[in-house]
Design an enzyme around this catalytic site. Structure first.
Site, PDB file in Angstrom:
ATOM      1  N   ASP A 100      -5.582   6.345   1.684  1.00  0.00           N
ATOM      2  CA  ASP A 100      -5.939   5.160   1.215  1.00  0.00           C
ATOM      3  C   ASP A 100      -7.412   4.868   1.341  1.00  0.00           C
ATOM      4  OD1 ASP A 100      -5.773   2.042   1.034  1.00  0.00           O
ATOM      5  OD2 ASP A 100      -3.642   2.072   1.624  1.00  0.00           O
ATOM      6  N   HIS A 104       0.770  -1.392   0.020  1.00  0.00           N
ATOM      7  CA  HIS A 104       0.173   0.034  -0.105  1.00  0.00           C
ATOM      8  C   HIS A 104       0.898   1.094   0.022  1.00  0.00           C
ATOM      9  CE1 HIS A 104      -4.112  -1.512   0.797  1.00  0.00           C
ATOM     10  NE2 HIS A 104      -3.683  -2.637   0.790  1.00  0.00           N
ATOM     11  N   GLU A 158       4.153  -4.408 -11.848  1.00  0.00           N
ATOM     12  CA  GLU A 158       5.491  -4.420 -11.912  1.00  0.00           C
ATOM     13  C   GLU A 158       5.993  -5.264 -12.997  1.00  0.00           C
ATOM     14  OE1 GLU A 158       6.929  -5.449  -7.877  1.00  0.00           O
ATOM     15  OE2 GLU A 158       6.219  -3.568  -7.154  1.00  0.00           O
ATOM     16  N   ASN A 160       0.496  -5.130  -6.952  1.00  0.00           N
ATOM     17  CA  ASN A 160       1.759  -4.464  -7.194  1.00  0.00           C
ATOM     18  C   ASN A 160       2.575  -5.398  -7.963  1.00  0.00           C
ATOM     19  OD1 ASN A 160       1.762  -1.779  -5.577  1.00  0.00           O
ATOM     20  ND2 ASN A 160       1.144  -3.392  -4.083  1.00  0.00           N
ATOM     21  N   SER A 161       2.687  -6.595  -7.646  1.00  0.00           N
ATOM     22  CA  SER A 161       3.481  -7.597  -8.625  1.00  0.00           C
ATOM     23  C   SER A 161       3.054  -7.615  -9.978  1.00  0.00           C
ATOM     24  CB  SER A 161       3.432  -9.053  -7.881  1.00  0.00           C
ATOM     25  OG  SER A 161       4.029  -9.061  -6.757  1.00  0.00           O
TER      26      SER A 161
HETATM   27  C1  UDX Z   1      -1.389  -7.514  -0.866  1.00  0.00           C
HETATM   28  C2  UDX Z   1      -2.206  -8.541  -1.344  1.00  0.00           C
HETATM   29  O1  UDX Z   1      -2.003  -9.887  -1.167  1.00  0.00           O
HETATM   30  C3  UDX Z   1      -2.721  -8.451  -2.952  1.00  0.00           C
HETATM   31  O2  UDX Z   1      -3.632  -9.451  -3.232  1.00  0.00           O
HETATM   32  C4  UDX Z   1      -3.115  -6.898  -2.981  1.00  0.00           C
HETATM   33  O3  UDX Z   1      -3.334  -6.850  -4.644  1.00  0.00           O
HETATM   34  C5  UDX Z   1      -2.406  -5.906  -2.619  1.00  0.00           C
HETATM   35  O4  UDX Z   1      -2.004  -6.207  -1.152  1.00  0.00           O
HETATM   36  P1  UDX Z   1       1.182  -8.479  -1.480  1.00  0.00           P
HETATM   37  O5  UDX Z   1       0.869  -9.935  -1.085  1.00  0.00           O
HETATM   38  O6  UDX Z   1       2.205  -7.871  -0.768  1.00  0.00           O
HETATM   39  O7  UDX Z   1      -0.192  -7.699  -1.610  1.00  0.00           O
HETATM   40  O8  UDX Z   1       1.485  -8.613  -3.018  1.00  0.00           O
HETATM   41  P2  UDX Z   1       1.840  -7.303  -4.239  1.00  0.00           P
HETATM   42  O9  UDX Z   1       0.925  -6.334  -4.238  1.00  0.00           O
HETATM   43  O10 UDX Z   1       2.213  -8.099  -5.208  1.00  0.00           O
HETATM   44  O11 UDX Z   1       3.079  -6.315  -3.273  1.00  0.00           O
HETATM   45  C6  UDX Z   1       4.288  -7.219  -3.043  1.00  0.00           C
HETATM   46  C7  UDX Z   1       5.316  -6.060  -3.344  1.00  0.00           C
HETATM   47  O12 UDX Z   1       6.456  -6.483  -2.496  1.00  0.00           O
HETATM   48  C8  UDX Z   1       5.611  -5.697  -4.595  1.00  0.00           C
HETATM   49  O13 UDX Z   1       5.788  -4.277  -4.783  1.00  0.00           O
HETATM   50  C9  UDX Z   1       7.120  -6.481  -4.692  1.00  0.00           C
HETATM   51  O14 UDX Z   1       8.129  -5.888  -5.402  1.00  0.00           O
HETATM   52  C10 UDX Z   1       7.666  -6.414  -3.347  1.00  0.00           C
HETATM   53  N1  UDX Z   1       8.531  -7.616  -3.067  1.00  0.00           N
HETATM   54  C11 UDX Z   1       7.843  -8.950  -3.050  1.00  0.00           C
HETATM   55  C12 UDX Z   1       9.841  -7.385  -2.984  1.00  0.00           C
HETATM   56  O15 UDX Z   1      10.208  -6.309  -2.993  1.00  0.00           O
HETATM   57  N2  UDX Z   1      10.565  -8.648  -2.549  1.00  0.00           N
HETATM   58  C13 UDX Z   1      10.274  -9.700  -2.498  1.00  0.00           C
HETATM   59  O16 UDX Z   1      10.923 -10.667  -2.334  1.00  0.00           O
HETATM   60  C14 UDX Z   1       8.770 -10.054  -2.687  1.00  0.00           C
END
Ligand code: UDX
Length: 467
Positions: free
Chosen positions: A121, A21, A367, A363-364
């Site tokens: 947010d 977030h 990205e 976010n993934s």
């Molecule tokens: C959560 C929810 O799981 C997701 O469904 C929703 O869309 C956003 O909130 P999260 O599980 O953290 O998110 O996944 P994501 O939104 O993809 O964010 C992960 C972040 O961590 C990305 O920005 C990624 O670059 C970062 N990351 C992940 C790292 O920097 N290193 C890692 O090893 C893994």
């Protein structure tokens, strides 16, 4: 006599305390600072305490002068982890948060730094009660998830989509036809996560107060649903909020990547990737929240080993115990590297990475889009399910694993997906689509692009309203 100095609008950017977030909101903040606004980024005391030391250093020493402040969630020592449950955490945070936000806005005003606009947010919707009702200042809601998913949740909030689900397919304006199983999982398993579901549904309860609704997506990616939502919300798409220098593969400032909740093993990951052939590595990560079961972890380990590909696999500390013994014993670090956390942006921009096996967190997903990386979608819960549908069937930039009748994704399915992306003709089509989306993403944030224009309009209107 000198001219009276021009008022610089000051925005307080309030992020829910989670990496996924706060990072997009920090990136958005940087774009506002570039356009001359003053920004204070705010999250909870407990969150700032749990990020890596590098994080705070990187923000406080950032060339764009990002000010950082805190409010309280009622758990200054430990945050959510210190609460008995998410429900109790939320109840406390929702009581303490508004009060401490109000104190912060007063403190900033008395330090000759008054706030003109709160950008909150969507999860912390009560910030608009504070901004609008208590201080009479401007307020915006910032949604960190895609517009498709926001629209589905909004339909639930308005009761236009009734729960429990009773249809096998749903037609929601601006979206492709979705099977019930392609809706966010909270719509069918909300009973298991009442706290999260409550936060997600209530994001919209102050939307009528918002002067702007800002969404971390870009118009070209979700044009139909954006067009529909613009009819009912003062919506502006301002994403993808991924550090823009990565879009150009230029690392301008080593302190530019935002917040990290864990140490990133930068050197070991990049050194390992450096001698792998171009496009040969499968990067595997399931984000910061959800984890695989032990059985699923083992199936994935088999899938990676048997496909004989290079792989970089992120298994967070809390999930390391699930890695099977045989895998650790036969660990061949030349073929596969397992780390507890990595610098994901640097990894995704590395030439050695050929595809991204992901949980499809937003976010993934963004990205992967920004860097044109083809994707193997393995969604676990919430919005990830709907994001996976879009990745495979709408944007056609990836494939999706199949689960068996017990919900387990078998090693064969994982292996087939890897082969399909890395070795097949269809894989080439998918790669080309991924590159197409990368270019559109870059265009949207480049000068004159859809998101760039929306940010310019937002800043101009803000300046007009605050002058
Ligand atoms: C959560 C929810 O799981 C997701 O469904 C929703 O869309 C956003 O909130 P999260 O599980 O953290 O998110 O996944 P994501 O939104 O993809 O964010 C992960 C972040 O961590 C990305 O920005 C990624 O670059 C970062 N990351 C992940 C790292 O920097 N290193 C890692 O090893 C893994």
């Amino acid at each position: 006599m000198g001219e009276e100095s021009k008022h610089v609008a000051h925005c307080l950017v309030l992020a829910y305390p989670a990496q996924g977030h706060i990072n997009p909101m920090i990136e958005f903040s940087k774009r506002l600072i570039q356009r001359g606004l003053k920004i204070t980024v705010v999250s909870t005391v407990s969150f700032w305490n749990t990020t890596t030391p590098h994080t705070l250093k990187s923000l406080s020493s950032h060339p764009q002068n990002i000010q950082v402040e805190s409010i309280s969630d009622g758990y200054d020592n430990g945050g959510l982890a210190a609460a008995e449950s998410l429900e109790i955490y939320k109840e406390t945070f929702w009581k303490v948060g508004p009060r401490t936000l109000s104190n912060l806005i007063q403190k900033l005003a008395s330090n000759n730094n008054p706030v003109d606009c709160v950008i909150s947010d969507g999860f912390l919707y009560w910030a608009l009660d504070v901004a609008k009702d208590e201080f009479g200042i401007l307020g915006a809601l910032f949604f960190t998830q895609p517009c498709a998913v926001n629209n589905i949740y909004f339909h639930v909030y308005k009761k236009w989509l009734e729960l429990p689900l009773s249809e096998s397919e749903y037609l929601i304006p601006g979206l492709p036809k979705l099977a019930a199983s392609e809706l966010p999982s909270f719509l069918y398993d909300y009973g298991s996560y009442p706290g999260y579901f409550d936060i997600i549904r209530n994001q919209f309860c102050n939307i009528h107060k918002a002067d702007w609704v800002l969404a971390n997506t870009f118009y070209e990616l979700e044009s139909q649903v954006v067009n529909w939502l613009k009819e009912i919300w003062p919506l502006k798409t301002i994403g993808p909020c991924v550090p823009s220098m990565y879009l150009d593969k230029r690392l301008l400032h080593d302190n530019d990547y935002g917040v990290s909740i864990y140490d990133q093993n930068i050197d070991s990951c990049i050194k390992w990737l450096n001698d792998k052939p171009k496009g040969s590595v499968v990067y595997v990560s399931f984000g910061s929240m959800a984890g695989l079961t032990e059985k699923q972890t083992e199936e994935l380990a088999f899938g990676l080993k048997e496909s004989d590909c290079y792989f970089l696999w992120v298994v967070r500390d809390c999930d390391q115990v699930k890695i099977p013994k045989w895998f650790l014993e036969t660990d061949d670090s030349e073929k596969g590297l397992v780390v507890t956390w990595c610098p994901q942006l640097l990894v995704l921009t590395h030439d050695a990475v050929g595809c991204f096996l992901t949980h499809c967190g937003w976010n993934s997903t963004l990205e992967a889009i920004c860097f044109g990386v083809p994707t193997i979608a393995m969604p676990l819960w919430t919005d990830q399910i709907t994001n996976a549908k879009h990745i495979k069937d709408v944007w056609k930039m990836g494939v999706r694993v199949d689960a068996d009748e017990t919900g387990l994704v078998r090693r064969e399915s994982i292996g087939n997906c890897i082969k399909e992306i890395l070795e097949s003709e269809k894989g080439n089509e998918i790669k080309n689509n991924a590159l197409k989306w990368r270019n559109l993403a870059k265009d949207s944030v480049d000068e004159g692009g859809s998101s760039d224009q929306n940010i310019t309009e937002f800043v101009a209107k803000l300046a007009q309203l605050c002058s």
